[in-house]
Each structure stands twice: as C-alpha cells, then as structure tokens.
Motif scaffolding. Structure first.
Motif, short mmCIF file in Angstrom:
data_model
loop_
_atom_site.label_atom_id
_atom_site.label_comp_id
_atom_site.label_asym_id
_atom_site.label_seq_id
_atom_site.Cartn_x
_atom_site.Cartn_y
_atom_site.Cartn_z
N ALA A 102 51.33 28.08 18.46
CA ALA A 102 50.35 28.68 18.35
C ALA A 102 49.02 28.72 19.17
N TRP A 103 48.36 27.34 20.11
CA TRP A 103 47.38 26.73 20.39
C TRP A 103 48.29 27.06 21.53
N LEU A 104 48.66 27.19 22.48
CA LEU A 104 49.40 27.39 23.56
C LEU A 104 49.12 28.53 23.99
N ILE A 105 49.33 29.56 23.11
CA ILE A 105 49.34 30.83 23.47
C ILE A 105 48.29 31.51 23.91
N THR A 106 47.50 31.00 22.39
CA THR A 106 45.92 31.71 22.80
C THR A 106 45.12 30.79 24.14
N SER A 107 45.23 29.65 23.84
CA SER A 107 44.30 28.71 24.97
C SER A 107 45.06 28.88 26.31
N PRO A 108 46.17 28.15 26.61
CA PRO A 108 46.46 27.54 27.87
C PRO A 108 46.96 29.67 28.04
N LEU A 109 47.87 29.48 27.96
CA LEU A 109 48.68 30.74 28.15
C LEU A 109 47.57 32.39 28.08
N TYR A 110 46.84 32.42 27.05
CA TYR A 110 45.85 33.45 27.22
C TYR A 110 44.84 33.35 28.66
N VAL A 111 44.90 31.87 28.96
CA VAL A 111 43.87 31.92 30.27
C VAL A 111 44.08 32.08 31.46
N LEU A 112 45.75 31.67 31.30
CA LEU A 112 46.45 31.95 32.79
C LEU A 112 46.49 33.66 33.10
N VAL A 113 46.73 34.32 31.61
CA VAL A 113 47.27 35.48 31.83
C VAL A 113 45.40 36.27 32.31
N ALA A 114 44.66 36.07 31.60
CA ALA A 114 43.51 37.20 31.12
C ALA A 114 42.49 36.55 33.10
N GLY A 115 43.00 34.97 33.75
CA GLY A 115 42.75 34.80 35.14
C GLY A 115 43.34 35.41 36.11
N LEU A 116 44.48 35.69 35.71
CA LEU A 116 45.05 36.62 36.48
C LEU A 116 44.64 38.73 36.80
N MET A 117 44.67 38.63 35.55
CA MET A 117 43.95 40.10 35.58
C MET A 117 42.63 40.35 35.76
N MET A 118 41.61 39.39 35.81
CA MET A 118 40.23 38.87 35.99
C MET A 118 40.50 38.87 37.45
N LEU A 119 41.68 38.38 38.00
CA LEU A 119 41.26 38.22 39.23
C LEU A 119 41.82 39.11 40.70
N LEU A 120 42.84 40.09 40.20
CA LEU A 120 43.28 41.55 40.07
C LEU A 120 41.78 42.67 39.53
N LEU A 121 41.11 42.63 38.75
CA LEU A 121 39.99 43.16 38.43
C LEU A 121 38.59 42.67 39.65
N SER A 122 38.20 41.73 40.03
CA SER A 122 37.91 41.77 40.57
C SER A 122 38.80 41.70 42.07
N PHE A 123 39.36 41.78 43.05
CA PHE A 123 39.83 42.11 44.24
C PHE A 123 39.51 43.98 44.73
N PHE A 124 40.26 44.27 43.00
CA PHE A 124 40.45 45.82 42.84
C PHE A 124 38.12 46.07 43.10
N SER A 125 37.45 45.76 42.32
CA SER A 125 36.23 46.12 42.17
C SER A 125 35.69 45.62 43.84
N SER A 126 36.02 44.29 44.27
CA SER A 126 35.09 44.73 45.94
C SER A 126 35.66 45.16 46.71
N LEU A 127 37.21 45.19 46.35
CA LEU A 127 37.73 46.50 47.36
C LEU A 127 36.65 47.90 47.80
N ILE A 128 36.44 48.49 46.25
CA ILE A 128 35.67 49.60 46.29
C ILE A 128 34.81 50.21 46.63
N ALA A 129 33.91 48.46 46.30
CA ALA A 129 32.44 47.90 46.79
C ALA A 129 32.02 47.93 48.12
N GLY A 130 33.62 47.94 49.02
CA GLY A 130 33.48 47.59 49.83
C GLY A 130 32.64 46.07 50.60
#
Length: 245
Positions: A102-130
């Motif tokens: 339960a800890w592996l799913i909610t802490s390291p794995l969650y951080v990894l997946v959420a980190g990739l999502m934030m990377l994608l979102l940050s790239f997308f928003s910075s691309l649109i903002a030029g």
C-alpha cells in the motif's frame, strides 16, 4: 503462514492491488489530466507571461498533494468494506507485505506517475505560452520540497486509512485540526504560565531563546523529515496487525 517479509508474496500482492484498481486509477488519471490540460491551455493562451507557467506549476503541485491524500485515504477501502474485508484479511499475505504494498503504491509509485503528469503538463503549458526555455526552472527546489513534504505528510493519511472506516480523508483532516488545536492551546497555556504578567514580566531569557531556536532549527526539522513518517507507518502496521488477528 510465514509472517516474515517475502518479496515474492509482496510482488504478487502488489500486482493484485494494481490489477483490481487499474480501471479506477486510469479513469481518475485521465479525468484529472484532461481537466488540467484544458485549464493550462486556457490560462497559457490568455496570458503568455513567464509567471503564468510558474503559477500553473504551483496549481499542479496543489492538485498533486490533494489527490495523493485522497488516494492514500482510500488505499484500504477493501479492508473496511463488509463484503470484501473477509477476503482481504484472509489473503495469504502478512501485515508487513500489505503495508509495504500500500505504501509503495501511494507514495513512490504515485510520485512517479504524478511527476510524469506534471512534466507533460508543464511542457504543454510552456509550449502554449511560448516559453519552453522556462521548463527546467519549473523543477526547482520548491518542487522537490513539495514532493518531500508529500512523502512525509502522506503517512498521516495512511494511518487514517488503516484507522477510520468510511470518510477516511475527512476524518483524518478533522483529527489533524483537533490535534493542532490541542497543541496550540497547550503551547499558549504553557507560555502564559512561564511568561504571563502575573508570574514573570521580564520576557524569555537569552538562554531560553537560544534553546528555543535550537529546537526549531534542528530538532523539529529532524523529527519531521526522518521520524514522523516511519513512526506513523509503524502505528499503521500495528493497526493492520490488529485487524488481521
């Protein structure tokens, strides 16, 4: 059953938990990602200022932390559901393995997946903002501090997930508010007894001030970063063990 930690059993149990919650997790990820993509596109296209990308990164961090707390609060729902608890509690898996999975799913794995999502979102928003060159600066000290704070404070909601049956997240928040109020009342009462006008009007001594500064600068950070999460996970282990007996 051998109650010691067995990595094979841990792996099987981890895969079982991911498989059973696979559809729910992907629906939640897709919904949150879609909503944040629309929000990012809207704000980045309206205001292409460099600060907009940073503000959107802060929004992602808030969603990351709140989403993680809610996700953690629901990690033991199967154990609390009357129709499913018997199967969950009688699985040939020790309390240690259930806790670790339960800890592996909610802490390291969650951080990894959420980190990739934030990377994608940050790239997308910075691309649109030029402003793509601002992307590396978004993953600064603040970002990694937030990730660290999540991995510590997430243990509070982890304990709430093992303790409360239903509305775990809200009950954990309520418990935190009560504890904060009790600590505040105790500190205020202690301060009044030590430095109240009726007892001592000279204010804190230099020695007391240095001691307080040492405690706040060294002891409390040490307890927060290295002791709090392991302690709460240990209490969660005994809660699981109690239910499994």
């Amino acid at each position: 059953m051998n109650t010691e930690l067995n990595l094979n059993r841990l792996g099987f149990f981890l895969r079982r938990q991911l498989y059973l919650n696979f559809s729910t997790m992907w629906i939640a990820i897709a919904a949150i990602l879609g909503l944040l993509l629309i929000t990012s596109a809207l704000f980045a296209s309206i205001d292409s200022d460099a600060d907009t990308v940073l503000k959107l990164r802060n929004l992602y961090l808030v969603v990351f932390m709140l989403g993680g707390y809610i996700f953690t609060s629901k990690v033991f729902d199967e154990m609390h559901a009357p129709q499913k608890s018997y199967m969950f509690l009688t699985l040939p898996v020790s309390a240690t393995e259930k806790l670790l999975a339960a800890w592996l799913i909610t802490s390291p794995l969650y951080v990894l997946v959420a980190g990739l999502m934030m990377l994608l979102l940050s790239f997308f928003s910075s691309l649109i903002a030029g402003n793509v060159e601002a992307l590396p600066s978004l993953f600064d000290e603040v970002f990694f501090n937030c990730v660290g704070v999540y991995m510590v404070t997430q243990a509070v909601f982890f304990l709430g997930a093992t303790t409360f049956r239903g509305n775990n997240c809200l009950k954990t928040l309520l418990a935190l508010i009560v504890v904060a109020m009790l600590i505040g009342a105790y500190s205020a009462g202690l301060g009044y007894l030590l430095f109240g006008h009726s007892n001592y009007g000279g204010g804190p001594s230099e020695e007391f001030r240095e001691t307080a500064e040492y405690i706040f600068a060294n002891i409390i950070p040490l307890l927060f970063w290295w002791v709090l999460a392991p302690f709460l996970l240990l209490v969660s282990y005994f809660k699981l063990k109690e239910r499994q007996v």
